[in-house]
Design a protein around this motif. Structure first.
Motif, short mmCIF file in Angstrom:
data_model
loop_
_atom_site.label_atom_id
_atom_site.label_comp_id
_atom_site.label_asym_id
_atom_site.label_seq_id
_atom_site.Cartn_x
_atom_site.Cartn_y
_atom_site.Cartn_z
N GLU A 63 -4.90 -97.29 -0.23
CA GLU A 63 -5.62 -96.12 0.26
C GLU A 63 -5.46 -96.09 1.77
O GLU A 63 -5.33 -97.14 2.40
CB GLU A 63 -7.10 -96.26 -0.07
CG GLU A 63 -7.39 -96.14 -1.55
CD GLU A 63 -8.88 -96.25 -1.83
OE1 GLU A 63 -9.59 -96.81 -0.98
OE2 GLU A 63 -9.29 -95.76 -2.87
N TYR A 65 -6.74 -94.27 5.54
CA TYR A 65 -7.78 -93.52 6.20
C TYR A 65 -7.40 -93.28 7.65
O TYR A 65 -6.58 -94.00 8.21
CB TYR A 65 -9.09 -94.32 6.22
CG TYR A 65 -9.64 -94.66 4.88
CD1 TYR A 65 -10.60 -93.86 4.29
CD2 TYR A 65 -9.21 -95.79 4.19
CE1 TYR A 65 -11.13 -94.17 3.05
CE2 TYR A 65 -9.73 -96.11 2.95
CZ TYR A 65 -10.69 -95.29 2.38
OH TYR A 65 -11.21 -95.60 1.16
N ILE A 181 -12.78 -98.76 13.00
CA ILE A 181 -13.69 -98.23 11.97
C ILE A 181 -12.94 -97.20 11.12
O ILE A 181 -12.33 -96.27 11.65
CB ILE A 181 -14.91 -97.57 12.63
CG1 ILE A 181 -15.67 -98.61 13.46
CG2 ILE A 181 -15.83 -96.94 11.60
CD1 ILE A 181 -16.66 -98.03 14.44
N ASN A 182 -13.00 -97.40 9.81
CA ASN A 182 -12.39 -96.43 8.89
C ASN A 182 -13.22 -95.18 8.82
O ASN A 182 -14.44 -95.24 8.71
CB ASN A 182 -12.34 -97.02 7.47
CG ASN A 182 -11.12 -97.86 7.25
OD1 ASN A 182 -10.30 -98.05 8.14
ND2 ASN A 182 -10.97 -98.36 6.05
N PHE A 183 -12.58 -94.03 8.86
CA PHE A 183 -13.29 -92.80 8.55
C PHE A 183 -13.57 -92.80 7.05
O PHE A 183 -12.83 -93.40 6.28
CB PHE A 183 -12.44 -91.58 8.92
CG PHE A 183 -12.59 -91.17 10.36
CD1 PHE A 183 -12.99 -92.07 11.31
CD2 PHE A 183 -12.32 -89.88 10.75
CE1 PHE A 183 -13.14 -91.71 12.63
CE2 PHE A 183 -12.46 -89.49 12.07
CZ PHE A 183 -12.87 -90.40 13.02
N ASN A 184 -14.62 -92.10 6.66
CA ASN A 184 -15.00 -92.14 5.25
C ASN A 184 -13.99 -91.49 4.32
O ASN A 184 -13.80 -91.91 3.21
CB ASN A 184 -16.35 -91.44 5.06
CG ASN A 184 -17.48 -92.33 5.54
OD1 ASN A 184 -17.40 -93.55 5.41
ND2 ASN A 184 -18.49 -91.74 6.13
N LYS A 185 -13.38 -90.45 4.83
CA LYS A 185 -12.55 -89.64 3.93
C LYS A 185 -11.16 -90.24 3.77
O LYS A 185 -10.43 -90.43 4.74
CB LYS A 185 -12.44 -88.23 4.49
CG LYS A 185 -12.11 -87.21 3.45
CD LYS A 185 -12.19 -85.83 4.07
CE LYS A 185 -11.79 -84.78 3.08
NZ LYS A 185 -11.75 -83.45 3.68
N LYS A 186 -10.81 -90.52 2.53
CA LYS A 186 -9.47 -91.03 2.22
C LYS A 186 -8.46 -89.90 2.38
O LYS A 186 -8.75 -88.76 2.05
CB LYS A 186 -9.46 -91.53 0.78
CG LYS A 186 -8.20 -92.23 0.38
CD LYS A 186 -8.18 -92.48 -1.12
CE LYS A 186 -6.75 -92.55 -1.59
NZ LYS A 186 -6.63 -92.39 -3.03
N LYS B 231 -16.19 -85.24 9.21
CA LYS B 231 -17.59 -85.59 9.51
C LYS B 231 -17.68 -86.69 10.57
O LYS B 231 -18.44 -86.58 11.53
CB LYS B 231 -18.27 -86.10 8.25
CG LYS B 231 -18.80 -85.04 7.35
CD LYS B 231 -19.61 -85.71 6.25
CE LYS B 231 -19.61 -84.87 5.01
NZ LYS B 231 -20.25 -85.55 3.89
N ASP B 232 -16.90 -87.74 10.36
CA ASP B 232 -16.96 -88.88 11.30
C ASP B 232 -16.56 -88.44 12.70
O ASP B 232 -17.13 -88.86 13.69
CB ASP B 232 -16.03 -90.00 10.85
CG ASP B 232 -16.30 -90.42 9.44
OD1 ASP B 232 -16.92 -91.47 9.23
OD2 ASP B 232 -15.90 -89.68 8.52
N ASP B 257 -25.20 -85.49 9.10
CA ASP B 257 -24.07 -84.75 8.54
C ASP B 257 -24.58 -83.70 7.57
O ASP B 257 -25.64 -83.85 6.97
CB ASP B 257 -23.17 -85.69 7.72
CG ASP B 257 -22.51 -86.74 8.59
OD1 ASP B 257 -22.28 -86.46 9.78
OD2 ASP B 257 -22.22 -87.84 8.08
N ASP B 259 -22.71 -81.33 4.24
CA ASP B 259 -21.53 -81.45 3.39
C ASP B 259 -21.18 -80.07 2.81
O ASP B 259 -22.06 -79.23 2.63
CB ASP B 259 -21.83 -82.44 2.27
CG ASP B 259 -20.57 -82.87 1.54
OD1 ASP B 259 -19.99 -83.89 1.93
OD2 ASP B 259 -20.17 -82.17 0.59
#
Lengths: 284, 269
Positions: A63, A65, A181-186, B231-232, B257, B259
């Motif tokens: 995955e 990011y 830091i990984n962003f949340n969205k893959k 978002k981040d 946030d 959505d």
């Protein structure tokens, strides 16, 4: 009116209509599938027509990011652990080290010993990976890694090691990012062949080129006040017909070709730091 | 202040380029600002916060763009919900939302206040490429909720109206470099960046720094572009820009946030 007859006619007509509509649906479905197959082959075909060849391409399953990080400062107490070096800081974020005793570039077997040097002489040295060496300038350039992926040509994530004419390492310059830091969205990544096609379709690849390596790393995507955001990036290494090697970079999420002109032209840190030395005595 | 009895609560049901809807309630009334999703989707969003659309006392429309009125007609007809919009917006919605019975059509003029029991709703003008776009602030017992999700810039007049709110639902539409590098045609990019487009993360933060008072304040970053923001990134960018303006997020200003598909928790303003 004979309703039974009418009903039968309706049933027959609608049955025929249903069969006709179903056959249309099947035709369209098959056409769509054919189109997809043609799309896949067309990349390979267009690369073949452009005389671009490539070997086995990596299968990338991880995955991926966007990641972000802030430029790190060099803590005095951490640098104190490395003796035998004179440290100078530029803007707290770029470190210059001059070795008090030269360190041999090669071991007794004649092999370069960068790994050993990085492990013993450089703060977070294991986080850097060799990009290349310039024998004329007598220097080697390393990139900081995010996990195992290098950050390409970012002046804040580099290590440059210098040696003298006797092949002794005499100094290095270092910059680094702090916690990633990984962003949340893959993000969905382009396939390696799509990255090659992105280069070819934009005429970056010369006729007769051979892709000899393709690997994943990161490049700066967005620069905020304090933070940089990095996007997954394909590094495509190409051998030209005259054996010359060229490197290309493609944003692995949107297929944009990335050029690192500024960093490539002047990777060295300005050494005009006389007034900024943090300790006149040398070591912290 | 009579605490507990007349608390104003809200949830950003969903917000983004594909649709917007914000739910507000007190113990007497329940309202929606915009209905930018299909009726079915709105029903499911309501169910997620344990509320029913049958109980709605009205929908306040901000402007006629489809991401704000997509489900308006269906909801109005199905539940008989009163709809509030200004005259030009009503005209612009003709043909977009189907037939809405006359007794459900209410005019809410620009820069006016309507009272619904203890809840006051104030409309104000914004700069957006619609017929007559306006947003709303909600006041009750000295608490204030300000909603502004579509504007090309935040004028001093807008700042004056929304300043000091306890909760902001504030547009943080795009990252400028993502938009500039992105796949949108130049005409669309120019429109988004214009004074009648949308505000960027940085511009939103600068505006917010000028309207928050030194008290506990919640800011919900809303209407994020699907293609030109994350978002981040929005949170990070707003945090850092606020910091350059002397406001440390987490001290008394708290960022949240929103959505495009999930409602935020139903909380007190």
């Amino acid at each position: 009116m004979d309703w039974n007859k009418t009903k039968t006619i309706f049933i027959v007509v609608f049955s025929i209509l249903n069969v006709f509509l179903y056959s249309l649906y099947i035709d369209r479905h098959q056409d769509a599938q054919k189109l997809q197959v043609m799309g896949e082959t067309s990349i390979e075909e267009s690369l073949r027509l452009d005389d671009i060849s490539y070997g086995e391409l990596p299968v990338f399953t991880d995955e991926s990011y966007y990641v972000s990080a802030e430029i790190a400062e060099f803590p005095e107490e951490e640098l104190d652990k490395f003796t035998g070096q004179k440290f100078t800081l530029v803007d707290e974020e770029h470190l210059i080290s001059r070795l008090e005793a030269p360190y041999p570039l090669k071991n007794s077997k004649g092999e370069e010993q960068f790994t050993e040097f990085l492990a013993t002489h450089v703060l977070n040295g294991k986080e850097y990976v060799l990009w290349g060496r310039d024998e004329d300038k007598r220097q080697a350039m390393f990139f900081q890694k995010v996990d195992d992926y290098p950050i390409f040509f970012n002046k804040n994530a580099m290590l440059i090691i210098h040696w003298d004419k006797d092949e002794n390492i005499i100094s290095y310059e270092q910059s680094m990012f702090g916690e990633f830091i990984n962003f949340n969205k893959k993000k969905d990544l382009l396939l390696p062949i799509e990255a090659i096609n992105a280069l070819s379709s934009k005429d970056y690849l010369k006729k007769g080129s051979t892709v000899i390596n393709i690997s994943l790393g990161y490049s700066t995507h967005i620069q905020l006040t304090k933070t940089q955001v990095f996007a997954p990036t394909w590094h495509v290494r190409v051998k030209l017909e005259d054996e010359e090697i060229e490197d290309y970079f493609v944003n692995a999420t949107d297929g944009k070709v990335i050029e690192f002109k500024d960093e490539l032209e002047d990777p060295e840190i300005d050494e005009n730091v006389e007034d900024l030395e943090i300790d006149d005595q040398g070591d912290f | 202040m009579i605490k507990g009895i007349f608390d104003m609560r809200f949830s950003v049901l969903a917000s983004g380029s594909s649709g917007n809807a914000i739910f507000i309630e007190n113990d007497e009334h329940k309202f929606l600002v915009d209905a930018g999703f299909s009726g079915k989707k709105l029903e499911s969003l309501f169910a997620r916060i344990n509320r029913s659309m049958e109980d709605l006392d009205g929908i306040f429309v901000t402007h006629e763009h489809s991401d704000h009125i997509k489900g308006l007609g269906v909801v109005a007809r199905k539940y008989g919900t009163p709809i509030y919009a200004n005259e030009k917006t009503w005209k612009a919605m003709d043909g977009l939302v189907g037939k809405i019975p006359l007794d459900q059509r209410f005019q809410f003029d620009m820069e006016t206040v309507k009272s619904f029991g203890s809840l006051d709703v104030e409309s104000f003008s914004v700069s957006h490429d619609a017929a007559d776009p306006m947003f709303y602030t909600f006041h009750q017992n000295g608490r204030k909720l300000a909603i502004i999700t579509d504007t090309g810039y935040v004028s001093d007049r807008m700042k004056g109206i929304i300043s000091g709110a306890d909760t902001f639902v504030f547009e943080s539409n795009h990252d400028v470099s993502m938009l500039q590098m992105g796949r949108y045609p130049w005409s669309v990019k120019r429109r988004i960046l214009s004074d009648v487009g949308h505000v960027s993360n940085e511009d939103a933060a600068v505006a917010m720094s000028e309207v928050v008072f030194e008290k506990e304040t919640k800011i919900y970053l809303s209407h994020l572009s699907k293609d030109n923001n994350m978002k981040d990134l929005a949170r990070m960018s707003v945090t850092q820009t606020l910091e350059t303006c002397g406001i440390i997020a987490g001290e008394y200003v708290h960022l949240f946030d929103t959505d495009a598909d999930e409602p935020t928790e139903l909380v007190t303003v």
